[in-house]
Design a protein around this motif. Structure first.
Motif, PDB file in Angstrom:
ATOM      1  N   VAL A 158      35.823  42.638  28.381  1.00  0.00           N
ATOM      2  CA  VAL A 158      36.189  43.818  28.828  1.00  0.00           C
ATOM      3  C   VAL A 158      37.445  43.890  29.375  1.00  0.00           C
ATOM      4  CG1 VAL A 158      35.380  45.403  30.716  1.00  0.00           C
ATOM      5  CG2 VAL A 158      33.891  43.932  29.304  1.00  0.00           C
ATOM      6  N   ALA A 159      38.095  43.129  30.268  1.00  0.00           N
ATOM      7  CA  ALA A 159      39.383  43.098  30.685  1.00  0.00           C
ATOM      8  C   ALA A 159      40.466  43.376  29.673  1.00  0.00           C
ATOM      9  CB  ALA A 159      39.751  41.891  31.502  1.00  0.00           C
ATOM     10  N   THR A 160      40.181  42.391  28.383  1.00  0.00           N
ATOM     11  CA  THR A 160      41.335  42.523  27.461  1.00  0.00           C
ATOM     12  C   THR A 160      41.441  43.884  26.938  1.00  0.00           C
ATOM     13  OG1 THR A 160      40.878  40.190  27.019  1.00  0.00           O
ATOM     14  CG2 THR A 160      41.949  41.503  25.236  1.00  0.00           C
ATOM     15  N   PHE A 161      40.134  44.403  26.442  1.00  0.00           N
ATOM     16  CA  PHE A 161      40.221  46.062  25.892  1.00  0.00           C
ATOM     17  C   PHE A 161      40.849  46.862  26.803  1.00  0.00           C
ATOM     18  CE2 PHE A 161      36.644  44.743  23.264  1.00  0.00           C
ATOM     19  CZ  PHE A 161      36.975  45.341  22.051  1.00  0.00           C
ATOM     20  N   VAL A 173      38.690  43.809  37.035  1.00  0.00           N
ATOM     21  CA  VAL A 173      37.962  42.794  36.305  1.00  0.00           C
ATOM     22  C   VAL A 173      38.722  41.437  36.255  1.00  0.00           C
ATOM     23  CG1 VAL A 173      36.735  42.291  33.983  1.00  0.00           C
ATOM     24  CG2 VAL A 173      37.309  44.837  34.877  1.00  0.00           C
ATOM     25  N   TYR A 174      39.937  41.527  36.041  1.00  0.00           N
ATOM     26  CA  TYR A 174      40.333  39.972  35.980  1.00  0.00           C
ATOM     27  C   TYR A 174      40.184  39.303  37.276  1.00  0.00           C
ATOM     28  CZ  TYR A 174      42.925  40.273  31.507  1.00  0.00           C
ATOM     29  OH  TYR A 174      43.196  40.320  30.319  1.00  0.00           O
ATOM     30  N   ILE A 175      40.247  39.921  38.547  1.00  0.00           N
ATOM     31  CA  ILE A 175      39.935  39.314  39.900  1.00  0.00           C
ATOM     32  C   ILE A 175      38.889  38.731  40.019  1.00  0.00           C
ATOM     33  CG2 ILE A 175      39.718  39.838  42.385  1.00  0.00           C
ATOM     34  CD1 ILE A 175      41.867  41.904  42.155  1.00  0.00           C
ATOM     35  N   VAL A 176      37.688  39.399  39.490  1.00  0.00           N
ATOM     36  CA  VAL A 176      36.393  38.872  39.453  1.00  0.00           C
ATOM     37  C   VAL A 176      36.280  37.801  38.346  1.00  0.00           C
ATOM     38  CG1 VAL A 176      33.908  39.323  39.119  1.00  0.00           C
ATOM     39  CG2 VAL A 176      35.303  41.120  40.090  1.00  0.00           C
ATOM     40  N   MET A 202      45.522  26.452  37.453  1.00  0.00           N
ATOM     41  CA  MET A 202      45.916  27.479  36.585  1.00  0.00           C
ATOM     42  C   MET A 202      45.435  28.653  36.959  1.00  0.00           C
ATOM     43  SD  MET A 202      45.831  27.653  32.564  1.00  0.00           S
ATOM     44  CE  MET A 202      44.369  27.938  32.342  1.00  0.00           C
ATOM     45  N   TRP A 203      43.724  28.720  37.269  1.00  0.00           N
ATOM     46  CA  TRP A 203      42.897  30.045  37.130  1.00  0.00           C
ATOM     47  C   TRP A 203      43.403  30.498  38.641  1.00  0.00           C
ATOM     48  CZ3 TRP A 203      41.222  32.995  33.730  1.00  0.00           C
ATOM     49  CH2 TRP A 203      40.990  32.498  32.359  1.00  0.00           C
ATOM     50  N   SER A 204      43.577  29.676  39.725  1.00  0.00           N
ATOM     51  CA  SER A 204      43.923  30.306  41.099  1.00  0.00           C
ATOM     52  C   SER A 204      45.369  30.905  41.019  1.00  0.00           C
ATOM     53  CB  SER A 204      44.014  29.069  41.940  1.00  0.00           C
ATOM     54  OG  SER A 204      42.875  28.455  42.004  1.00  0.00           O
ATOM     55  N   ALA A 205      46.401  30.425  40.115  1.00  0.00           N
ATOM     56  CA  ALA A 205      47.627  31.299  39.911  1.00  0.00           C
ATOM     57  C   ALA A 205      47.175  32.476  39.151  1.00  0.00           C
ATOM     58  CB  ALA A 205      48.406  30.286  39.021  1.00  0.00           C
ATOM     59  N   TYR A 206      46.221  32.678  38.361  1.00  0.00           N
ATOM     60  CA  TYR A 206      45.879  33.814  37.713  1.00  0.00           C
ATOM     61  C   TYR A 206      45.281  34.874  38.632  1.00  0.00           C
ATOM     62  CZ  TYR A 206      46.418  31.411  33.124  1.00  0.00           C
ATOM     63  OH  TYR A 206      46.704  30.939  31.854  1.00  0.00           O
ATOM     64  N   LEU A 207      44.757  34.353  39.540  1.00  0.00           N
ATOM     65  CA  LEU A 207      43.989  35.170  40.697  1.00  0.00           C
ATOM     66  C   LEU A 207      44.922  35.792  41.451  1.00  0.00           C
ATOM     67  CD1 LEU A 207      41.513  36.274  42.138  1.00  0.00           C
ATOM     68  CD2 LEU A 207      41.421  33.969  43.439  1.00  0.00           C
ATOM     69  N   VAL A 208      45.868  34.984  42.016  1.00  0.00           N
ATOM     70  CA  VAL A 208      47.182  35.703  42.697  1.00  0.00           C
ATOM     71  C   VAL A 208      47.605  36.866  42.019  1.00  0.00           C
ATOM     72  CG1 VAL A 208      49.320  35.258  43.750  1.00  0.00           C
ATOM     73  CG2 VAL A 208      47.394  33.551  44.264  1.00  0.00           C
ATOM     74  N   ASN A 209      47.832  36.443  40.688  1.00  0.00           N
ATOM     75  CA  ASN A 209      48.692  37.153  39.748  1.00  0.00           C
ATOM     76  C   ASN A 209      47.961  38.738  39.570  1.00  0.00           C
ATOM     77  OD1 ASN A 209      50.932  37.522  37.935  1.00  0.00           O
ATOM     78  ND2 ASN A 209      49.415  38.081  36.583  1.00  0.00           N
TER      79      ASN A 209
END
Length: 226
Positions: A158-161, A173-176, A202-209
Motif C-alpha cells: 500500500v505504501a509503495t503504491f 503507512v510507513y510509520i506503522v 535498519m528499520w528503526s532508522a527507517y522509522l525516524v526517516n
C-alpha cells in the motif's frame, strides 16, 4: 552521485552518520557479513532520498530490495521474499519513471494529498489485506510470525503504491509498517537470527526517516495545493 549529495540539511547528515556508525559497530561486534551491511546502507540511502523526493532513491532501492529478499529467505520470512522480488523490483522501475515525469519547473517532485474518503478506503484495504494474507501464510510450512509478516507485506504494498503516486500519506503507512517490522525482526533475533539486530537498527532508522518524510512531504503537498 552529484544529485545524491546535493541539498542535504544538518538533520539529514547527522542521523545518516549516526545510524551508519551504529551499523558499523554492530557489524564488527556481531561479525555480521559485509553483504548485510551493504543492505543496511543502501536501504538508509533509499528512504532518506525518498523523503527528499530525490529520484536516486529508486536506484539504491533496487539493490536494497534484492539484498533484503535474500536475508528474508534465509530467515523463513517468505511473505517478505515474494513481496520484494515480485512487487518491489518492478515498482522500483515504475516509480523511477513516474517520479521523473512529475517534477516542477525547479526540479522538485510534485507532492500530493489524499482526501478523507480515499484515506479511509486505504485503511480498510490495509486491515482486510493483513487478515487475509496472514491466514494464508499460516498454512506455509516453516513460516514464522505469519500475521506480523502479513502486516508488513500488505502495508509495504500500500505504501509503495502511494509513494509511486506521490501521496504524502505514504509516510503514515510507513510509520506503522516500520513499527511492525522492528517487532518482526525482534522476534527473529530472540529465536537466534544472526541478522536480527542489524535489521532492527535498519528499520528503526527507517522509522525516524518516515516521521521526517511526512514532515517534508506535508510541506511539499501544501505548497503545491497553494
Amino acid at each position: 552521485m552529484k544529485k545524491v549529495a546535493a541539498n542535504w540539511n544538518l538533520f539529514e547528515i547527522t542521523w545518516l552518520i549516526l545510524f551508519t556508525s551504529i551499523a558499523v559497530g554492530f557489524t564488527v561486534i556481531t561479525k555480521d557479513s559485509l553483504f548485510g551491511f551493504t543492505v543496511f546502507i543502501t536501504g538508509v540511502l533509499c528512504v532518506v532520498l525518498a523523503a527528499k523526493g530525490n529520484l536516486m532513491s529508486y536506484v539504491f532501492g533496487m539493490y536494497n530490495t534484492i539484498g533484503y529478499a535474500y536475508l528474508a529467505y534465509i530467515n523463513g520470512l517468505f511473505g517478505e521474499v515474494l513481496l520484494n522480488l515480485l512487487f518491489f523490483v518492478p515498482m522500483n522501475v515504475i516509480g523511477f519513471y513516474m517520479w521523473k515525469n512529475n517534477r516542477q519547473k525547479d526540479g522538485r517532485l510534485t507532492m500530493r494529498q489524499m482526501d478523507l474518503r480515499s484515506l479511509l478506503l486505504v485503511g480498510m484495504v490495509c486491515v482486510i489485506g493483513c487478515l487475509l494474507l496472514g491466514f494464508g501464510l499460516s498454512f506455509i510450512p516453516g513460516q514464522n510470525s505469519p500475521y506480523i509478516d502479513a502486516t508488513t507485506t500488505v502495508l509495504s504494498v500500500v505504501a509503495t503504491f502511494l509513494m509511486v503516486r506521490r501521496f504524502k500519506e505514504q509516510w503514515l503507512v510507513y510509520i506503522v509498517l516500520n513499527l511492525f517490522t522492528v517487532l518482526l525482526w525482534a522476534i527473529r533475533m530472540l529465536e537466534g537470527s544472526g541478522e536480527g539486530l542489524l535489521m532492527i537498527v535498519m528499520w528503526s532508522a527507517y522509522l525516524v526517516n518516515a516521521v521526517y518524510g511526512y514532515y517534508i512531504w506535508n510541506k511539499g503537498a501544501k505548497e503545491v495545493a497553494a
